[in-house]
Write a protein that holds these residues in place. Structure first.
Motif, PDB file in Angstrom:
ATOM      1  N   ILE A 175     -20.809  57.748  29.784  1.00 36.25           N
ATOM      2  CA  ILE A 175     -20.912  57.379  28.371  1.00 36.25           C
ATOM      3  C   ILE A 175     -22.282  57.740  27.825  1.00 36.25           C
ATOM      4  N   ILE A 176     -23.322  57.504  28.613  1.00 34.85           N
ATOM      5  CA  ILE A 176     -24.678  57.852  28.176  1.00 34.85           C
ATOM      6  C   ILE A 176     -24.797  59.360  27.957  1.00 34.85           C
ATOM      7  N   LEU A 177     -24.171  60.146  28.819  1.00 37.32           N
ATOM      8  CA  LEU A 177     -24.202  61.604  28.643  1.00 37.32           C
ATOM      9  C   LEU A 177     -23.552  62.017  27.320  1.00 37.32           C
ATOM     10  N   ASN A 203     -24.262  63.899  21.618  1.00 38.71           N
ATOM     11  CA  ASN A 203     -24.186  63.713  20.169  1.00 38.71           C
ATOM     12  C   ASN A 203     -25.564  63.745  19.527  1.00 38.71           C
ATOM     13  N   LEU A 204     -26.532  63.099  20.164  1.00 35.46           N
ATOM     14  CA  LEU A 204     -27.896  63.136  19.624  1.00 35.46           C
ATOM     15  C   LEU A 204     -28.453  64.550  19.653  1.00 35.46           C
ATOM     16  N   GLY A 205     -28.170  65.285  20.739  1.00 39.50           N
ATOM     17  CA  GLY A 205     -28.628  66.668  20.818  1.00 39.50           C
ATOM     18  C   GLY A 205     -28.008  67.548  19.753  1.00 39.50           C
ATOM     19  N   ALA A 206     -26.717  67.330  19.472  1.00 37.01           N
ATOM     20  CA  ALA A 206     -26.056  68.114  18.426  1.00 37.01           C
ATOM     21  C   ALA A 206     -26.676  67.838  17.063  1.00 37.01           C
ATOM     22  N   ARG A 207     -26.985  66.585  16.788  1.00 36.98           N
ATOM     23  CA  ARG A 207     -27.630  66.254  15.505  1.00 36.98           C
ATOM     24  C   ARG A 207     -29.007  66.889  15.411  1.00 36.98           C
ATOM     25  N   LEU A 208     -29.741  66.892  16.531  1.00 35.30           N
ATOM     26  CA  LEU A 208     -31.066  67.496  16.524  1.00 35.30           C
ATOM     27  C   LEU A 208     -30.976  68.998  16.298  1.00 35.30           C
ATOM     28  N   ILE A 209     -30.037  69.658  16.988  1.00 34.16           N
ATOM     29  CA  ILE A 209     -29.848  71.097  16.808  1.00 34.16           C
ATOM     30  C   ILE A 209     -29.449  71.411  15.375  1.00 34.16           C
TER      31      ILE A 209
END
Length: 367
Positions: free
Chosen positions: A344-346, A351-357
């Motif tokens: 779940i953490i992954l 999702n956080l990485g996608a928002r950052l990208i």
């Protein structure tokens, strides 16, 4: 002067519920709901359900008596919408809470993230369960396998899916080939994951040889599931790019391929990144195709193109279905819940990485 202001305020607020009315109704609904549940057998879920029904009835009735039928209908619609949202949110909160409660002890075990199951036998679990010792064994090999398999599947799927979406939007023009691709993409979206695993296993059986099980085979199986999601999400994002941007680029003499590369894709990169993240989240928890194509291992395998490889879903599956110590399944359950929490953490990190990208590569707005 003061009397005039008071009269004006009274005229403006006449026929309206006070601001604290919902809180009063909620308090009464909770008290009455608790009393009703105490008579028939108290449980938290029933208390919440009965209280919600009483709150809706009380607030709508009070609003109808004071504000009229129009405002009462508005209050009823609001209660139904908020109630539907809470009902939809309840399973998510329940899953997260259950995984946290059961997974934190496993995740907090020393060496859980940095060790594998190599050499861990039922004797160790029996000792940990009977004598209260430390639970040995971890998920390092499964975590490494999940990252490698998912990364390779993403490398395969994203270029194929994005280029297919570009063809459908920019070059297809409702041609027979474009319609055929759209039809087959829609069909592939709904295929069971085990079918994708069997396809990849059969393909490598014919090309390489029987019994071929590697992380690369699993990545191919997952890419079959990822490509349709990437295609559909990227296609929709490319469609919402205004045609004016394309026409302005063409008016400046820029070629079509460069317009797509420099104008269309950067404009839609935020949605494309979200679609890729959705595709990764779609496959990162798949168990059946990994079992068919990559098998299961208890040791670390750094070569995604050779040998059996473990992943977090198969690790969870085997720890629950076949505990290391059948007589003392507690340590295996602890490892399984810890691995579920890590999974779940992954997904959250993805999702956080996608928002950052998306934020980094999105077109810069300015005057």
């Amino acid at each position: 002067m003061t009397a005039t202001v008071v009269r004006k305020r009274s005229a403006l607020t006449k026929g309206q519920l006070p601001k604290f009315a919902p809180y009063i109704v909620l308090a009464v609904a909770l008290i009455v709901g608790a009393a009703i549940m105490a008579l028939i057998g108290f449980n938290a879920f029933g208390w919440g359900l009965v209280s919600a029904i009483l709150f809706t009835i009380g607030l709508v009735a009070w609003s109808g008596a004071v504000e009229g039928a129009r405002k009462a209908k508005d209050k009823l619609a609001t209660c139904l919408v908020v109630g539907a949202f809470l009902v939809a949110l309840l399973p998510l909160v329940s899953v997260i809470w259950t995984v946290l409660v059961n997974g934190i002890p496993g995740l907090a075990t020393p060496g859980f993230l940095g060790t594998s199951m190599n050499g861990v036998t039922g004797a160790f679990d029996n000792k940990a369960a009977e004598q209260g010792g430390k639970v040995l064994g971890g998920i390092y090999h499964a975590l490494l396998g999940t990252i490698q398999i998912t990364l390779l599947a993403t490398v395969i799927s994203v270029p194929v899916g994005l280029l297919t979406a570009i063809y459908l939007v920019e070059y297809g023009n409702d041609r027979p080939l474009a319609r055929a691709i759209t039809f087959f993409v829609d069909v592939m979206t709904g295929i069971p994951s085990i079918v994708a695993g069997l396809f990849a296993a059969a393909f490598f059986f014919a090309v390489v040889g029987p019994g071929t099980k590697t992380g690369a085979v699993a990545a191919v199986a997952l890419s079959v599931l990822m490509i349709p999601v990437v295609v559909r999400s990227s296609e929709e994002m490319l469609k919402i790019v205004p045609n004016e941007l394309r026409e302005a680029s063409y008016a400046l003499g820029v070629r079509k391929w460069r317009t797509i590369l420099k104008v269309v894709i950067p404009t839609a990169i935020s949605g494309i990144a979200s679609g890729v993240t959705l595709a990764i989240a779609r496959v990162i928890g798949e168990t059946a195709p990994i079992l068919v194509t990559a098998g299961f291992a208890t040791t670390i395998n750094n070569n995604v193109f050779g040998g059996w490889m473990a992943s977090l879903p198969t690790f969870i599956y085997t720890q629950i279905l076949n505990p290391t110590s059948p007589s003392n399944p507690g340590p295996s359950d602890q490892r399984a819940w810890g691995a579920a929490l890590v999974l779940i953490i992954l997904v959250m990190l993805l999702n956080l990485g996608a928002r950052l990208i998306a934020r980094i590569f999105a077109p810069k707005s300015g005057r």
